[in-house]
Scaffold this motif. Structure first.
Motif, PDB file in Angstrom:
ATOM      1  N   LEU A 221       0.670  -1.133   0.061  1.00 14.20           N
ATOM      2  CA  LEU A 221       0.022   0.084   0.009  1.00 14.20           C
ATOM      3  C   LEU A 221       0.829   1.333  -0.244  1.00 14.20           C
ATOM      4  O   LEU A 221       0.372   2.337   0.169  1.00 14.20           O
ATOM      5  N   ILE A 222       2.214   1.082  -0.111  1.00 11.00           N
ATOM      6  CA  ILE A 222       3.102   2.307  -0.032  1.00 11.00           C
ATOM      7  C   ILE A 222       3.725   2.489  -1.653  1.00 11.00           C
ATOM      8  O   ILE A 222       4.159   1.830  -2.027  1.00 11.00           O
ATOM      9  N   VAL A 223       3.636   3.710  -2.091  1.00  7.01           N
ATOM     10  CA  VAL A 223       4.257   4.195  -3.133  1.00  7.01           C
ATOM     11  C   VAL A 223       5.073   5.469  -2.478  1.00  7.01           C
ATOM     12  O   VAL A 223       4.886   6.005  -1.745  1.00  7.01           O
ATOM     13  N   ARG A 224       6.434   5.652  -3.419  1.00  2.05           N
ATOM     14  CA  ARG A 224       7.191   6.701  -2.748  1.00  2.05           C
ATOM     15  C   ARG A 224       7.535   7.528  -4.089  1.00  2.05           C
ATOM     16  O   ARG A 224       7.611   7.359  -5.156  1.00  2.05           O
ATOM     17  N   SER A 225       7.724   8.741  -3.781  1.00  2.00           N
ATOM     18  CA  SER A 225       8.328   9.632  -4.718  1.00  2.00           C
ATOM     19  C   SER A 225       9.152  10.747  -4.220  1.00  2.00           C
ATOM     20  O   SER A 225       9.368  11.008  -3.155  1.00  2.00           O
ATOM     21  N   GLU A 226       9.739  11.729  -4.943  1.00  2.00           N
ATOM     22  CA  GLU A 226      10.326  12.845  -4.566  1.00  2.00           C
ATOM     23  C   GLU A 226       9.295  14.021  -3.968  1.00  2.00           C
ATOM     24  O   GLU A 226       8.037  13.907  -4.453  1.00  2.00           O
ATOM     25  N   PHE A 227       9.709  14.865  -3.166  1.00  2.00           N
ATOM     26  CA  PHE A 227       8.927  15.628  -2.649  1.00  2.00           C
ATOM     27  C   PHE A 227       8.341  16.849  -4.084  1.00  2.00           C
ATOM     28  O   PHE A 227       9.238  17.989  -3.897  1.00  2.00           O
ATOM     29  N   SER A 228       7.732  16.417  -4.904  1.00  2.00           N
ATOM     30  CA  SER A 228       7.371  17.413  -6.155  1.00  2.00           C
ATOM     31  C   SER A 228       6.211  16.977  -6.731  1.00  2.00           C
ATOM     32  O   SER A 228       5.694  15.963  -6.160  1.00  2.00           O
ATOM     33  N   ARG A 229       5.474  17.912  -7.350  1.00  2.00           N
ATOM     34  CA  ARG A 229       4.116  17.665  -7.940  1.00  2.00           C
ATOM     35  C   ARG A 229       4.337  16.551  -8.862  1.00  2.00           C
ATOM     36  O   ARG A 229       3.397  15.683  -9.247  1.00  2.00           O
ATOM     37  N   ALA A 230       5.364  16.669  -9.774  1.00  2.00           N
ATOM     38  CA  ALA A 230       5.743  15.552 -10.877  1.00  2.00           C
ATOM     39  C   ALA A 230       5.720  14.412 -10.112  1.00  2.00           C
ATOM     40  O   ALA A 230       5.249  13.177 -10.449  1.00  2.00           O
ATOM     41  N   GLY A 231       6.662  14.077  -9.167  1.00  2.00           N
ATOM     42  CA  GLY A 231       6.838  12.795  -8.342  1.00  2.00           C
ATOM     43  C   GLY A 231       5.443  12.344  -7.739  1.00  2.00           C
ATOM     44  O   GLY A 231       5.189  11.032  -8.014  1.00  2.00           O
ATOM     45  N   GLY A 232       4.738  13.266  -7.195  1.00  2.00           N
ATOM     46  CA  GLY A 232       3.476  12.875  -6.704  1.00  2.00           C
ATOM     47  C   GLY A 232       2.391  12.473  -7.945  1.00  2.00           C
ATOM     48  O   GLY A 232       1.655  11.489  -7.773  1.00  2.00           O
ATOM     49  N   PHE A 233       2.512  13.192  -9.127  1.00  2.00           N
ATOM     50  CA  PHE A 233       1.782  12.764 -10.063  1.00  2.00           C
ATOM     51  C   PHE A 233       2.025  11.473 -10.679  1.00  2.00           C
ATOM     52  O   PHE A 233       1.256  10.247 -10.753  1.00  2.00           O
ATOM     53  N   GLU A 234       3.286  11.016 -10.864  1.00  2.00           N
ATOM     54  CA  GLU A 234       3.709   9.547 -11.453  1.00  2.00           C
ATOM     55  C   GLU A 234       3.437   8.502 -10.294  1.00  2.00           C
ATOM     56  O   GLU A 234       2.962   7.555 -10.919  1.00  2.00           O
ATOM     57  N   ALA A 235       3.621   8.836  -9.080  1.00  2.00           N
ATOM     58  CA  ALA A 235       3.414   7.915  -8.040  1.00  2.00           C
ATOM     59  C   ALA A 235       1.932   7.580  -7.986  1.00  2.00           C
ATOM     60  O   ALA A 235       1.315   6.492  -7.826  1.00  2.00           O
ATOM     61  N   ASP A 254       2.112  18.190   0.804  1.00  2.00           N
ATOM     62  CA  ASP A 254       1.287  18.846   0.093  1.00  2.00           C
ATOM     63  C   ASP A 254       1.763  18.922  -1.435  1.00  2.00           C
ATOM     64  O   ASP A 254       0.913  18.762  -2.366  1.00  2.00           O
ATOM     65  N   VAL A 255       3.006  19.288  -1.853  1.00  2.00           N
ATOM     66  CA  VAL A 255       3.251  19.239  -3.133  1.00  2.00           C
ATOM     67  C   VAL A 255       3.102  17.831  -3.684  1.00  2.00           C
ATOM     68  O   VAL A 255       2.699  17.826  -5.003  1.00  2.00           O
ATOM     69  N   GLN A 256       3.411  16.777  -3.216  1.00  2.00           N
ATOM     70  CA  GLN A 256       3.118  15.449  -3.768  1.00  2.00           C
ATOM     71  C   GLN A 256       1.398  15.264  -3.835  1.00  2.00           C
ATOM     72  O   GLN A 256       1.014  14.895  -4.925  1.00  2.00           O
ATOM     73  N   ALA A 257       0.861  15.870  -3.041  1.00  2.00           N
ATOM     74  CA  ALA A 257      -0.860  15.550  -2.881  1.00  2.00           C
ATOM     75  C   ALA A 257      -1.021  16.462  -4.178  1.00  2.00           C
ATOM     76  O   ALA A 257      -2.238  15.921  -4.724  1.00  2.00           O
ATOM     77  N   LEU A 258      -0.677  17.377  -4.486  1.00  2.00           N
ATOM     78  CA  LEU A 258      -1.095  18.380  -5.808  1.00  2.00           C
ATOM     79  C   LEU A 258      -0.963  17.223  -6.999  1.00  2.00           C
ATOM     80  O   LEU A 258      -1.876  17.447  -8.060  1.00  2.00           O
ATOM     81  N   GLY A 259       0.022  16.533  -6.969  1.00  2.00           N
ATOM     82  CA  GLY A 259       0.352  15.670  -8.176  1.00  2.00           C
ATOM     83  C   GLY A 259      -0.515  14.569  -8.062  1.00  2.00           C
ATOM     84  O   GLY A 259      -1.097  14.024  -9.286  1.00  2.00           O
ATOM     85  N   LEU A 260      -0.862  14.073  -6.908  1.00  2.00           N
ATOM     86  CA  LEU A 260      -2.010  12.858  -6.883  1.00  2.00           C
ATOM     87  C   LEU A 260      -3.198  13.411  -7.589  1.00  2.00           C
ATOM     88  O   LEU A 260      -3.968  12.605  -7.987  1.00  2.00           O
ATOM     89  N   LEU A 261      -3.745  14.526  -6.925  1.00  2.00           N
ATOM     90  CA  LEU A 261      -4.900  15.227  -7.380  1.00  2.00           C
ATOM     91  C   LEU A 261      -5.107  15.218  -9.162  1.00  2.00           C
ATOM     92  O   LEU A 261      -6.074  14.869  -9.596  1.00  2.00           O
TER      93      LEU A 261
END
Length: 340
Positions: A221-235, A254-261
């Protein structure tokens, strides 16, 4: 050489010798005026020196002066990535507090590189700053700060290093418990890089809250990314394309969450109806995202105040100093926005 109004216009950057020559005094007297001592200067002589400085546009070398006085009236801050909204907000708050107390803030950006972090620290220390605040990429890092009072804004594994930190684990548990309260049962974690500030404690809080309720909490249930919008988007895309897609995600920034959204929109998944989201940080990114993010808010003003006070007073009553966090409910988890 003079200008049209008869004032002296040097053809090079004015030096102390230029000021002394124009004022008819020694360079030592100019130094006494600039540094307000150590020897007294007669009022008439001081006025003559100040007038010469004005005519020549002379500006004392602040770094050289700091070396003599052993003080730069400045506080240093080193962060992993100044483009991260949280670190930008921290720098702004620390700058405001420093300015109000008569200090400047000198900022060093590590660009997520431990060697660059070390170089930034050494550069700031060489400027004889009055204190240093570091958000380090490595809890075991050894910064060559010499006698410069230093406070870390993260967990430290080496004894004797002072630190101020937020309740990462408690905040993560609060976030996950809130999602469970919304009836979510498969709650994933979009985590930051291993070893990054706060990441392991936020992961532990996520796991502890799920274990307490007997819900799935395995590494699948865990995915990882850099602390960035792009990282959050890909993950986020990877996570949301799985057959056993989660119904909620706790995100470590927050920045990862923007990518997730953005990934959820791309995949046609509604937030919060099909996917509830809570992030950690509580910056303006959370306020103005679409939908607005429910977030564990770090009290930046209190963090900066504790760090600034500690470096000036050269210590903490206890270390690490743990600062509590707060859940601010908005639409991304299924709540109505909390009135603030």
């Amino acid at each position: 050489m003079t200008d049209e109004e008869g004032t002296v216009a040097p053809t090079h950057a004015a030096t102390r010798s230029d000021v002394a020559r124009l004022a008819g005094v020694s360079t030592a007297v100019v130094s006494y005026v600039v540094n307000n001592g150590p020897r007294p200067v007669a009022a008439a002589t001081r006025a003559r020196v100040l007038d010469a400085m004005e005519q020549l546009g002379y500006r004392p070398n602040a770094v050289a002066r700091a070396l003599r006085l052993r003080s730069a009236q400045a506080i240093g801050l080193v962060v992993p990535d100044v483009s991260n909204t949280y670190f930008g907000a921290l720098a702004r708050e620390l700058s405001d507090q420093a300015f109000a107390a008569g200090y400047a803030l000198l900022l060093g950006d590590a660009d997520n590189d431990i060697d660059r972090e070390r170089a930034q620290v050494e550069s700031l220390v060489s400027h004889q700053i009055d204190g240093l605040v570091i958000v380090s990429l490595d809890p075991a890092s050894v910064a060559e700060t010499g006698s410069t009072p230093t406070v870390f804004l993260d967990q430290r594994s080496r004894p004797g290093q002072l630190s101020v930190m937020v309740d990462d684990r408690g905040g993560a548990m609060q976030a996950v418990s809130h999602l469970i309260g919304h009836g979510r049962t498969r709650i994933a974690l979009l985590s930051g890089p291993r070893g990054a500030p706060g990441v392991e404690r936020r992961q532990q809080g996520w796991r502890d809250a799920l274990q307490a309720e007997g819900l799935p909490n395995g590494d699948e249930l865990i995915v990882r990314s850099e602390f960035s919008r792009a990282g959050g988007f890909e993950a986020g895309r990877e996570l949301l394309r799985r057959a056993d897609r989660p119904d909620a995600v706790f995100v470590t920034s927050d920045v990862q969450a923007l990518g997730l959204l953005a990934a959820a929109r791309r995949e046609g998944i509604g937030v919060p109806d099909e996917l509830a989201v809570i992030s950690f940080d509580g910056t303006e990114d959370a306020v103005y995202s679409d939908p607005p993010l429910t977030a564990i808010e770090q009290p930046i003003r209190l963090i900066a105040e504790a760090a600034f006070t500690a470096v000036l007073q050269k210590g903490l009553e206890r270390s690490p100093l743990l600062i509590p966090v707060e859940l601010v409910a908005r639409e991304s988890c299924g709540c109505a926005a909390t009135a603030r």
